[in-house]
Design a protein around this motif. Sequence first.
Motif, PDB file in Angstrom:
ATOM      1  N   GLU A  15      -2.806  -2.885   0.377  1.00 52.09           N
ATOM      2  CA  GLU A  15      -3.220  -3.363  -0.948  1.00 52.09           C
ATOM      3  C   GLU A  15      -4.134  -2.364  -1.631  1.00 52.09           C
ATOM      4  N   LEU A  16      -5.020  -1.744  -0.839  1.00 50.70           N
ATOM      5  CA  LEU A  16      -5.943  -0.759  -1.404  1.00 50.70           C
ATOM      6  C   LEU A  16      -5.201   0.479  -1.894  1.00 50.70           C
ATOM      7  N   GLY A  17      -4.132   0.860  -1.177  1.00 55.97           N
ATOM      8  CA  GLY A  17      -3.370   2.042  -1.565  1.00 55.97           C
ATOM      9  C   GLY A  17      -2.488   1.827  -2.771  1.00 55.97           C
ATOM     10  N   GLY A  18      -2.159   0.560  -3.071  1.00 54.27           N
ATOM     11  CA  GLY A  18      -1.333   0.269  -4.246  1.00 54.27           C
ATOM     12  C   GLY A  18       0.069   0.842  -4.101  1.00 54.27           C
ATOM     13  N   ASP A  19       0.620   1.339  -5.191  1.00 56.11           N
ATOM     14  CA  ASP A  19       1.988   1.861  -5.185  1.00 56.11           C
ATOM     15  C   ASP A  19       2.012   3.377  -5.059  1.00 56.11           C
ATOM     16  N   ARG A  20       0.938   3.972  -4.555  1.00 57.47           N
ATOM     17  CA  ARG A  20       0.886   5.424  -4.354  1.00 57.47           C
ATOM     18  C   ARG A  20       1.117   5.706  -2.870  1.00 57.47           C
ATOM     19  N   PRO A  21       2.330   6.119  -2.493  1.00 59.68           N
ATOM     20  CA  PRO A  21       2.676   6.256  -1.066  1.00 59.68           C
ATOM     21  C   PRO A  21       1.721   7.142  -0.281  1.00 59.68           C
ATOM     22  N   ILE A  22       1.346   8.292  -0.816  1.00 55.85           N
ATOM     23  CA  ILE A  22       0.530   9.207  -0.025  1.00 55.85           C
ATOM     24  C   ILE A  22      -0.878   8.653   0.198  1.00 55.85           C
ATOM     25  N   ILE A  23      -1.400   7.903  -0.796  1.00 56.40           N
ATOM     26  CA  ILE A  23      -2.702   7.258  -0.607  1.00 56.40           C
ATOM     27  C   ILE A  23      -2.602   6.189   0.476  1.00 56.40           C
ATOM     28  N   THR A  24      -1.519   5.417   0.420  1.00 51.56           N
ATOM     29  CA  THR A  24      -1.309   4.379   1.438  1.00 51.56           C
ATOM     30  C   THR A  24      -1.148   4.998   2.814  1.00 51.56           C
TER      31      THR A  24
END
Length: 362
Positions: A15-24
């Motif tokens: 949830e914290l990473g959202g829709d940004r794959p590399i952040i997740t």
Amino acid sequence: METGIASTLIRKTVELGGDRPIITVALLNIVTAIIFTAMTGAGPVIAIGVIVLPILMSLGVPKAIAMFSFMESVAAGIYLNPVNFAQYRAFFIGVDEMPDFTLGWYAGRWGYAAVVISVIVCTVLTAIFLKRSKTSHAWAAQGRGTSEQKDAPLYTLVLPIVPVVLNIAFNFSVIGGFVIAGFAALFLCGKMKGSFKENCQLVNKLYYDGVVDTAPLVGFLLTLPMFNTVANYASPFFKAVLGPVMPKTELVVCILFAVLLGLGLFRGPMTLVGCGAATLGVLRGVASFSVPFLYCVFAIPTITVNIGSCITQSWVAWGLAYTKVESKDYLKLSIPCAYISGILLYVLTFVTMSGLGSEWFI
């Protein structure tokens, strides 16, 4: 896992990473490494893997890269795992020998940095691999009931690292730390609301499941003294053959092991969970190296190369079958990571562990 703390940690991270794959991916690598500072064995890796891997692949991360990222972050956490530390330490000294060489001393001087280096290298390489690959959303496997599990209370999410913190900060009993954190998790997550008999049955089931999950590790520990004894008997013969070419200085040892990291694959002569005990016996016989230095020298191929990168590791073999990834595709990603991480870790070893006083020699 029974209380849902591990799965809640992972869901909150996503949830914290959202829709940004590399952040997740980066956040999941950190959380996975933290989880496996306290958990070990094929069972826990599989239980976390069936949550993490579908999440990564649903974000469009190709399955080989998703598996690589997860397995390498598991290996990163093992550098601070008290169970693995005790297991590998037994190759070098007995339980009562060198009491100053504790997990806390090792972590402060080398272990924390090893985890950070491993997670950073894994995450950076994952980002590079992602840029070079095509996004894929064609994987539809489901985790085992993860969508129906209720979130654990937020204040319980720190409990997985309690055993490690207690041991490092206060040299507290490893078993005692796990018992305290485990019962605290059961109580705080409302798993022990039944009768005394029902709670006893729950605890009995958890111990049973834990023994089943770690049975290969227990078997390994039972045979370890025999393996070490055989290695001690065999080392004079290896010394006669290899002694003249074995390195005798710490710098040369680090350089040679960094170059030969690939020999940690497939249970080779660099890994303690393979043929490395014989190599250790020869190395100890040709020169006086400190125990902490040798521990780190052999921990790198054992953890980074064998546990995280080798297809002979039990949970890596499971991951290949689960994700339908080809062995060669996984090795193409894991071997570069093993070498880059390994070289950096040997630099760290030479800087932090060379030149120790005589009290560290045995």
